[in-house]
Structures are given as C-alpha cells and as structure tokens.
Design an enzyme around this catalytic site. Structure first.
Site, PDB file in Angstrom:
ATOM      1  N   GLU A  77       0.839  -1.205   0.000  1.00  0.00           N
ATOM      2  CA  GLU A  77       0.000   0.000   0.000  1.00  0.00           C
ATOM      3  C   GLU A  77       0.865   1.243   0.000  1.00  0.00           C
ATOM      4  O   GLU A  77       1.992   1.213   0.433  1.00  0.00           O
ATOM      5  CB  GLU A  77      -0.793   0.100   1.309  1.00  0.00           C
ATOM      6  CG  GLU A  77      -1.808  -0.927   1.535  1.00  0.00           C
ATOM      7  CD  GLU A  77      -2.284  -0.873   2.995  1.00  0.00           C
ATOM      8  OE1 GLU A  77      -3.059  -1.749   3.348  1.00  0.00           O
ATOM      9  OE2 GLU A  77      -1.864   0.030   3.758  1.00  0.00           O
TER      10      GLU A  77
ATOM     11  N   LYS B 255       2.395   4.503   1.533  1.00  0.00           N
ATOM     12  CA  LYS B 255       2.589   5.020   2.888  1.00  0.00           C
ATOM     13  C   LYS B 255       2.252   6.507   2.823  1.00  0.00           C
ATOM     14  O   LYS B 255       3.019   7.325   2.321  1.00  0.00           O
ATOM     15  CB  LYS B 255       4.018   4.801   3.374  1.00  0.00           C
ATOM     16  CG  LYS B 255       4.196   5.222   4.825  1.00  0.00           C
ATOM     17  CD  LYS B 255       5.468   4.649   5.426  1.00  0.00           C
ATOM     18  CE  LYS B 255       5.566   4.910   6.929  1.00  0.00           C
ATOM     19  NZ  LYS B 255       5.442   6.289   7.329  1.00  0.00           N
TER      20      LYS B 255
ATOM     21  N   ASP C 219       1.701  10.232   3.506  1.00  0.00           N
ATOM     22  CA  ASP C 219       2.446  11.179   4.326  1.00  0.00           C
ATOM     23  C   ASP C 219       1.504  12.228   4.896  1.00  0.00           C
ATOM     24  O   ASP C 219       1.464  13.365   4.454  1.00  0.00           O
ATOM     25  CB  ASP C 219       3.536  11.838   3.480  1.00  0.00           C
ATOM     26  CG  ASP C 219       4.530  12.589   4.342  1.00  0.00           C
ATOM     27  OD1 ASP C 219       4.472  12.457   5.576  1.00  0.00           O
ATOM     28  OD2 ASP C 219       5.370  13.315   3.775  1.00  0.00           O
TER      29      ASP C 219
ATOM     30  N   TYR D 180      -6.690   2.820   6.159  1.00  0.00           N
ATOM     31  CA  TYR D 180      -6.035   1.606   5.674  1.00  0.00           C
ATOM     32  C   TYR D 180      -5.995   0.487   6.697  1.00  0.00           C
ATOM     33  O   TYR D 180      -5.428  -0.562   6.422  1.00  0.00           O
ATOM     34  CB  TYR D 180      -4.618   1.916   5.176  1.00  0.00           C
ATOM     35  CG  TYR D 180      -3.862   2.824   6.137  1.00  0.00           C
ATOM     36  CD1 TYR D 180      -3.476   2.373   7.390  1.00  0.00           C
ATOM     37  CD2 TYR D 180      -3.581   4.134   5.787  1.00  0.00           C
ATOM     38  CE1 TYR D 180      -2.818   3.205   8.271  1.00  0.00           C
ATOM     39  CE2 TYR D 180      -2.921   4.977   6.671  1.00  0.00           C
ATOM     40  CZ  TYR D 180      -2.543   4.494   7.912  1.00  0.00           C
ATOM     41  OH  TYR D 180      -1.905   5.329   8.786  1.00  0.00           O
TER      42      TYR D 180
ATOM     43  N   LYS E  52      11.181   2.449   2.056  1.00  0.00           N
ATOM     44  CA  LYS E  52      11.491   3.798   1.559  1.00  0.00           C
ATOM     45  C   LYS E  52      12.877   3.792   0.964  1.00  0.00           C
ATOM     46  O   LYS E  52      13.855   3.699   1.695  1.00  0.00           O
ATOM     47  CB  LYS E  52      11.515   4.806   2.713  1.00  0.00           C
ATOM     48  CG  LYS E  52      10.369   4.789   3.674  1.00  0.00           C
ATOM     49  CD  LYS E  52      10.658   5.858   4.720  1.00  0.00           C
ATOM     50  CE  LYS E  52       9.464   6.085   5.615  1.00  0.00           C
ATOM     51  NZ  LYS E  52       9.516   7.363   6.293  1.00  0.00           N
TER      52      LYS E  52
ATOM     53  N   CYS F 165      15.539  44.978  15.156  1.00  0.00           N
ATOM     54  CA  CYS F 165      15.629  44.741  13.721  1.00  0.00           C
ATOM     55  C   CYS F 165      17.095  44.864  13.273  1.00  0.00           C
ATOM     56  O   CYS F 165      17.731  45.872  13.567  1.00  0.00           O
ATOM     57  CB  CYS F 165      14.771  45.762  12.979  1.00  0.00           C
ATOM     58  SG  CYS F 165      15.033  45.758  11.206  1.00  0.00           S
TER      59      CYS F 165
ATOM     60  N   CYS G 114      17.325  48.242  10.937  1.00  0.00           N
ATOM     61  CA  CYS G 114      17.126  49.614  11.415  1.00  0.00           C
ATOM     62  C   CYS G 114      17.273  49.746  12.919  1.00  0.00           C
ATOM     63  O   CYS G 114      17.248  50.843  13.451  1.00  0.00           O
ATOM     64  CB  CYS G 114      15.755  50.128  10.977  1.00  0.00           C
ATOM     65  SG  CYS G 114      14.405  49.369  11.886  1.00  0.00           S
TER      66      CYS G 114
ATOM     67  N   CYS H  98       9.556  43.844  12.582  1.00  0.00           N
ATOM     68  CA  CYS H  98      10.163  45.134  12.866  1.00  0.00           C
ATOM     69  C   CYS H  98       9.015  46.133  12.904  1.00  0.00           C
ATOM     70  O   CYS H  98       8.202  46.183  11.987  1.00  0.00           O
ATOM     71  CB  CYS H  98      11.161  45.483  11.767  1.00  0.00           C
ATOM     72  SG  CYS H  98      11.529  47.239  11.696  1.00  0.00           S
TER      73      CYS H  98
ATOM     74  N   CYS I  43      11.415  51.538   8.296  1.00  0.00           N
ATOM     75  CA  CYS I  43      12.577  50.649   8.212  1.00  0.00           C
ATOM     76  C   CYS I  43      13.017  50.563   6.750  1.00  0.00           C
ATOM     77  O   CYS I  43      12.208  50.251   5.867  1.00  0.00           O
ATOM     78  CB  CYS I  43      12.183  49.265   8.710  1.00  0.00           C
ATOM     79  SG  CYS I  43      13.451  48.017   8.488  1.00  0.00           S
TER      80      CYS I  43
HETATM   81  P1  AMP Z   1       6.445   6.083  11.011  1.00  0.00           P
HETATM   82  O1  AMP Z   1       5.635   7.141  11.734  1.00  0.00           O
HETATM   83  O2  AMP Z   1       7.296   6.651   9.928  1.00  0.00           O
HETATM   84  O3  AMP Z   1       7.101   5.140  11.924  1.00  0.00           O
HETATM   85  O4  AMP Z   1       5.384   5.200  10.204  1.00  0.00           O
HETATM   86  C1  AMP Z   1       4.286   4.642  10.823  1.00  0.00           C
HETATM   87  C2  AMP Z   1       3.083   5.435  10.472  1.00  0.00           C
HETATM   88  O5  AMP Z   1       2.875   5.451   9.073  1.00  0.00           O
HETATM   89  C3  AMP Z   1       1.835   4.828  11.000  1.00  0.00           C
HETATM   90  O6  AMP Z   1       1.593   5.203  12.318  1.00  0.00           O
HETATM   91  C4  AMP Z   1       0.799   5.437  10.101  1.00  0.00           C
HETATM   92  O7  AMP Z   1       0.393   6.643  10.666  1.00  0.00           O
HETATM   93  C5  AMP Z   1       1.550   5.805   8.849  1.00  0.00           C
HETATM   94  N1  AMP Z   1       1.036   5.141   7.645  1.00  0.00           N
HETATM   95  C6  AMP Z   1       0.839   5.774   6.470  1.00  0.00           C
HETATM   96  N2  AMP Z   1       0.333   4.931   5.543  1.00  0.00           N
HETATM   97  C7  AMP Z   1       0.170   3.741   6.140  1.00  0.00           C
HETATM   98  C8  AMP Z   1      -0.320   2.473   5.705  1.00  0.00           C
HETATM   99  N3  AMP Z   1      -0.758   2.272   4.448  1.00  0.00           N
HETATM  100  N4  AMP Z   1      -0.351   1.485   6.597  1.00  0.00           N
HETATM  101  C9  AMP Z   1       0.091   1.684   7.873  1.00  0.00           C
HETATM  102  N5  AMP Z   1       0.565   2.829   8.335  1.00  0.00           N
HETATM  103  C10 AMP Z   1       0.620   3.878   7.489  1.00  0.00           C
HETATM  104 ZN    ZN Z   2      13.636  47.484  10.662  1.00  0.00          ZN
END
Ligand code: AMP
Ligand code: ZN
Length: 739
Positions: free
Chosen positions: A114, A116, A118, A227, A315, A411, A414, A436, A441
């Site tokens: 899946e 991951k 962000d 997920y 990663k 600042c 100035c 500032c 300024c």
């Molecule tokens: P990390 O915080 O980098 O250790 O990664 C773990 C976190 O990745 C988990 O707590 C989730 O919040 C997040 N995460 C994002 N996508 C997924 C996914 N598909 N499955 C599980 N965790 C995920």
């Molecule tokens: Zn200034």
C-alpha cells in the site's frame, strides 16, 4: 410544506448530499457542479431552519459544530497506534521475510503493498455505525480528541454506509492529509489575510487539525484515507485485503492503489511501481507499506519490541531527493510587512538540478522544533519540489561546538524593536512571526517598492530588489509614490555599487524604468490594489474588489464591504434572536413569537447580503478581509495612499469586465501555465486564459485539462506527462485563444 413532507424531503436531501460527497471524494466522479451541490445543501439548511425539530446529528448541515472549544481532551487509545519498522532495500525486505519464516515455518508469502501516506495519523470510532469519536495518534498511547474537527471532512461518513448492518464497534485508522495544490491555494488565502502559511502538506494538515474552532477547520481542504482497523467488536476479517474492501463498502476512502503479491521480490517491485504512480494519488507518499495479508499469521507474529512484526515501511533514499550539507550561518531577512525571517546559509550543494546555498528556516518555532544549530550537518530536501527545506539535523555528526540560535530583539536593519502581532480575526492568540515595528525601516521600504514593481503587480521593468535597495539607501525614494517623482538625470546616476567602487544605473535602464512607471499610471485598479500591498489584498482578492468597485475611492467608501465587515455582528444577532436557542428556551410564548419575527427578519437581511455578495462576485471576501479593508483606508497608511494618488493625478479605474466568457475558447477548462512564454508575462497569460473562460490553477492535478508550457518548464511538465495531461506550447496556446 407540512411536517411530514418536510421530513421526507430532508431525508431525501441528506441521502443525495451524502451520495454526492461519495461521488466527489471517493469515486472522484462528481456529477454535480459546485453550485448544484450548494443548492441542495442550502435547501436542506433552509428546511432545517424552518423545522429545527428535523435536525439530526448525522445531517450534513451538522458537520460544522458550534463554538470553538477551549482545548482538546486527551484520550487513551484502546490499542496503541504503532510506528513501523523501516526498510530501504530488497536485502532488508528479505530479512523481514526470513524473520517471519523463522517464527512461522509454514508461512505462505502473501503480501499487500500500500502507499505510505504522508499525512497525520488519525483513529475514528464508529459505534453502532455512528461516528462517535476521532483521535489523533499523539504519542501512540494517548491522543487528542478531535471529533468536531474530523466531522467537517465531507468524505468521512458520519454514519457508516452500505447494505451490511454496521458492527457494534469499529475503530478505523488512517491519515488525514492535504494535497499539494490545495495547500498552495490555502497558503494564498492565508497570505492574503496576513496569516501564517504552511511549508508543506503535512504541516498544513497538522496545523489545521489543531485548530480549536471547527468552523476554521471546515474551510481547510482536509481529506482522509483509511487503511486499517483498530479495536473492533462484531467484525472479523480473515485477511487485510478483506478489511480494505470492508472499509470501502462502509463508505470510507481507502487507498486507490494497492497490490497483492506472493513473493517479497514482487512486493518490492510493487512498492517501486507505487512510487512511480504517486502522481495518480491525491496525497504525497513517503514510501510504501508492505503487510502480511493473512490476519491469523499477523496475530501469531505479533510485535517486535515496539513495532508490528507483520508489516514494514519501504522507503528508498533516492525517492526523496535529499542531500546533506553544513549549516554555516543564520542570517535575518526583513520583509515587506516587517516580518523577520531566519535564513540558513549552507555549504553549496547540488540537489535536483540546482545549487542550493540558502534555505529559509521560516521562524524561530521551526528552528526550535527541529533543533537546528549553527554548525550542524543537515539533511535538506526540495519540499513541494520548489523551495528547499531542512528535513532534519544529523545528530551523529554533532561535535558539541554547534551554537543555538535565537531571534534578535531588534531589527538587524534599522535597530527598532521587534514584536509579534496579535492574530487578526476572532481566533486571537499571537502570531509566531516577529516583525520590525518601524514603518520607515529601510528594508521594509525597499521590499514594498520591489513588490510594487514586481511582475504580478505593476511590472516596472528594470526595478528589481537591488535597485529598490539602493533607491532607499540613497534617499531617492522611500515610498512607491516617490518613484513617480524621480527625474531621469538623478535616476540614471543612481549608484548601485559602493562609494569607492561606483556602478551607475545608467540612462538606458533609467529610461526604461520611467517609461514603465508612466505606463503604470493607467494600469487597471486590480493591479494597483494588489501593488499597494494593502493587508489581506492578494491578487485574487484585488481582482474581486476591482470588479465590484470602479475606483479606489469607491472601495474606500464601499458600503457593501462595510456590511461584510459587520456580518459577524449580524450572525450574533441572529443567534440571539433564535427562539429555539438555548438562551431563549425558558421564555414565554408571546416573547418567543416576537423573537421569531425578528429572527426571520434578520435571516432575510443576511440572505439579502449574501445575495448582494454573490451578485457582485465578492464571494470569498469574508469578514476578516473586509475588516482589514475597512480599517486600512482611515488609517495613516490608507490616508497617505489616497492623498498621494490624488496629488500625483493617478486614479486607477476598474477594467470594463472581468466576467469570463462562458463561450470562450477555454470555457469550462482548467488550465495551468508553466515556464517562460515569449509574448506574455505569466500573469498576462493567466488573464488571457481567464478571459477566454478558463479556470486558472497553480499546479497540475488529474483535474487539469491543459498545461501551457513555456521554456524552462520543470516539475509541472513532468507531472502533466505522468498524468497524460495535454500540453500546449506557446504557438498552440495563441492559436487556441483565437479559435
Ligand atoms: P512512522 O511514523 O514513519 O514510523 O510510520 C508509521 C506510520 O505510518 C503509521 O503510524 C501510520 O500513521 C503511517 N502510515 C501511512 N500509511 C500507512 C499504511 N498504508 N499502513 C500503515 N501505516 C501507514
Ligand atoms: Zn527594521
């Protein structure tokens, strides 16, 4: 309409609205225009306000709750929200599998791969199918209760959907996120109001979820994807893929792409493939997650110390365009509005096609949060593919000689005192930024002149940052109005070098600047409003204001803007007069009747105001912006603007019409422009597109119809190619405009 008809209609509207939420967010196949959707919503809202007894907690109108809360309640997770073990190459993945086979010799490799996501992890509880609680991950064990914020996300069902009866208790886990295009648009809005902007989508998400006022959260383009399951009662799934399917059938958004593989090598390939296809996903991903599919195996594997033994994050370092360098110095830049920004000077490093030597650190909070010190070795990355940012400090490289940094108390340009401002609007609190406080300024004066002369503003060719600095330094101009009093002889002799080593601007450039200034005198009102740097008035707002007002004087005395500025007052009166309101509960019937009349009247007033706002194309100008405008003109700065313009004989006029041509060659198309065009500046190209009926956007997504490509196009072009979005070169663009 009698009560039972009203009830039936309300039910029907609710189901319709939820269906369209699903079509829009989850299936990405909207069938209604925003306007049609709003009509359904408004009808429901009207119905509920005339029959308040029909309101249900799961009605779409109840997503945005009442007043802001004082703070978040801490909640203990029923099962901890864990981190994941990280792997970076196939070798580490093979070790992961080996470990599994050691514990479960009969394990038949079977993985789900899946994205991951962000974002920011969240956990949602559905009890008897109703969303009862939403919690942040926090430290994994305790999180914050953010239920009223999460309820505002339209793609999250308030009630589980589908034909299956919902289980008595279902905890679902996933991420809240914001997509990059939405972050950019949000930042533009925030910048226009003078609020803090967000450096990346994750900060934007976390910052939005931390808001105490759900009404603000409702305006943030937050989204979510789920997920996995946490604590459940009455729900059993044999495999992870069954869980994903179940989540989807309950109406929850799940990852659009996931793959099932039977070897760890295939899982690795699937992870790479996922990263390749990142552009198809609405969120940024920081890798892939590989999970054992069979839940019985997962339970048997359990945890290794603090992370699951049945899942890993994958990663590859080259996916993240990171580089390492040394932070040599932190300098302070003072901006147009006086904000002091710390900037890191680093040993030059080549990253993603350019050499980087300066990186903004945004503010002191950011420096403290990442514990950045002078002399540190840092990992940097080009966030949002453009602005380089510090990802983290390499702790192992610390020698002990690094120095902590703190912001100056005066600042650096100035010497005036610096302070943080109170935030505008009802939210209150203090801004993170230090400013500032001296309006004279030199740094601020120069930046205001530079801004005024920039391409998006009045486009004074030849007048860039360096010239602005020297104009101020040599006392030739302190305000943008002084520019119009410059004489050729004097300007041509402007020394851009030092006293010892003079370097004069020269007659040619001086002439060019004066010619551009002359032309600017008759530039349209919108350009002027933007160029003057009125607080909250960015490009889009300037356009709207100019389409509703003929001259700057009209705006300064605008009755409509004043009414928008006062609209919170009207809202408060409406709430106070609501006969169903808490405060009026115990009142005698006769009084309630009077209140009801007044309530109706005030509601009609508000409706009339909204109507007028719509007719004047001013939607998007809220009370916060209106208030800024209303306070600006009577202020010293505002007075100066009006007086100076009059003295200079400049009276910018609104252009005849900004209304897009609905039959134009780009009618209904979403278009983005990238790179440098020959015959158009960026903003001219965008204006031409708008006039031809296009909706102009700043970044490419799968909803973009065309990308207009000039020379030196970068990541937008890559993304368009990846998504298969048609591109137009300049010739084709011009051709199409004519068609
Ligand atoms: P990390 O915080 O980098 O250790 O990664 C773990 C976190 O990745 C988990 O707590 C989730 O919040 C997040 N995460 C994002 N996508 C997924 C996914 N598909 N499955 C599980 N965790 C995920
Ligand atoms: Zn200034």
């Amino acid at each position: 309409m009698n009560l039972s008809d009203a009830r039936a209609r309300a039910e029907q509207l609710r189901a319709e609205i939820e269906r369209h939420n699903r079509l829009y967010y989850i299936e990405a196949a909207p069938v209604l225009s925003d306007r049609q959707y709003d009509q359904l919503y408004d009808e429901l809202k009207a119905l509920e306000s005339s029959h308040p007894e029909l309101v249900t907690p799961t009605s779409p109108t109840q997503r945005v709750g009442g007043a802001p809360i004082e703070g978040f309640t801490r909640v203990q997770h029923r099962a901890p929200m864990l981190s994941l073990e990280k792997t970076t190459d196939i070798r580490e993945l093979e070790l992961f599998e080996k470990e599994i086979l050691r514990k479960l010799p009969d394990f038949q490799p079977d993985y789900i791969v899946e994205p991951k996501v962000d974002g920011v992890s969240i956990s949602l509880h559905y009890v008897e199918g109703l969303l009862t609680q939403a919690v942040t991950r926090g430290d994994g064990e305790f999180g914050d209760d953010i239920t009223s914020n999460i309820r505002t996300l339209r793609e999250i069902p308030l009630r589980l959907q589908g034909d299956q009866p919902p289980p008595p208790h279902l905890e679902v886990r996933g991420e809240a996120y914001m997509n990059e295009a939405d972050r950019i648009a949000l930042n533009e809005k925030l910048r226009e109001r003078g609020d803090k902007t967000f450096a990346n989508t994750r900060n934007a998400t976390a910052g939005s979820l931390k808001q105490l006022d759900p009404r603000i959260v409702a305006e943030r383009p937050l989204r979510a994807v789920f997920y996995s399951l946490g604590y459940t009662e009455g729900a059993h799934f044999a495999t992870h893929s069954e869980e994903l399917n179940a989540l989807r059938s309950f109406g929850l958004p799940v990852p659009q792409i996931w793959q099932h593989t039977n070897t760890i090598a295939a899982a690795e390939t699937a992870a790479r493939d996922l990263k390749e296809r990142e552009g198809e996903l609405p969120y940024e991903i920081d890798g892939a997650v590989i999970k054992v599919n069979d839940n019985t195996a997962c339970r048997a594997l359990g945890l290794k110390t603090n992370v699951p033994a049945y899942a890993v994050a994958y990663k590859r370092p080259e996916w993240f365009n990171e580089a390492t360098t040394k932070l040599e110095r932190i300098v302070i830049q003072v901006g147009r509005t006086g904000v002091l920004t710390p900037v890191a000077e680093v040993a030059p490093v080549f990253l993603d096609g350019t050499t980087i030597s300066r990186i903004t650190l945004h503010n002191e909070e950011e420096i403290r949060r990442k514990d950045i010190r002078i002399g540190d070795t840092i990992v940097i990355k080009r966030a949002g593919r453009v602005i380089p940012a510090v990802v983290r400090v390499v702790d192992d490289a610390r020698t002990g000689n690094e120095l902590r940094f703190s912001m100056p108390t005066t600042c650096p340009i100035c010497g005036s005192s610096v302070a943080s401002r109170e935030l505008s609007g009802e939210r209150g609190g203090m801004e993170v930024a230090l400013r500032c406080e001296n309006p004279h300024c030199p740094a601020q004066e120069a930046r205001r002149i530079e801004y005024f002369a920039s391409r998006a503003a009045l486009d004074i060719d030849g007048l860039g940052g360096a010239v602005a600095d020297k104009l101020v330094e040599r006392g030739l101009a302190h305000t943008v109005f002084d520019l119009f009093r410059l004489r050729l002889e004097v300007l041509a002799k402007l020394n851009l070098g030092t006293e010892d080593k003079a370097r004069l601007l020269g007659e040619k450039i001086a002439q060019r600047i004066l010619a551009a200034l002359d032309k600017a005198r008759s530039a349209p009102l919108a350009k002027w409003l933007f160029a003057l740097g009125i607080p909250s008035v960015g490009e889009t707002i300037a356009l709207k204001l100019a389409s509703a007002h003929q001259t700057i004087d009209d705006l300064a005395h605008s009755e409509l803007i004043a009414r928008i500025a006062d609209s919170p007052e009207l809202d408060a009166q409406i709430a106070a007069a609501n006969p169903q309101g808490q405060q009026n509960r115990g009142k005698p019937e006769s009084e309630k009747e009077k209140l009801a009349q007044r309530h109706q009247l005030l509601i009609a007033q508000r409706a009339a105001l909204l109507d007028e706002i719509k007719q004047n194309n001013l939607d998007g100008i809220g009370p916060v912006v209106a208030r800024e405008i209303v306070t600006f003109f009577p202020s010293l700065a505002g007075n100066t603007v009006l007086r100076e313009l009059k003295a200079l004989g400049i009276n910018p006029q609104s252009e005849p019409s900004h209304t897009p041509d609905t039959s134009g060659p780009f009618a209904g198309k979403t278009v983005c422009v990238t790179g440098t065009l020959n015959a158009f500046s960026r903003s001219d190209a965008q204006a031409a597109l708008r006039k031809a009926g296009a909706k102009v956007v700043d970044s490419v997504s799968k909803n973009t119809d065309f990308l207009v490509v000039g020379s030196d196009a970068g990541s937008k072009l890559d993304k368009a190619r990846k998504l298969g979005i048609p591109t137009l070169d300049e010739a084709a663009f011009v051709e199409h405009l004519k068609s």
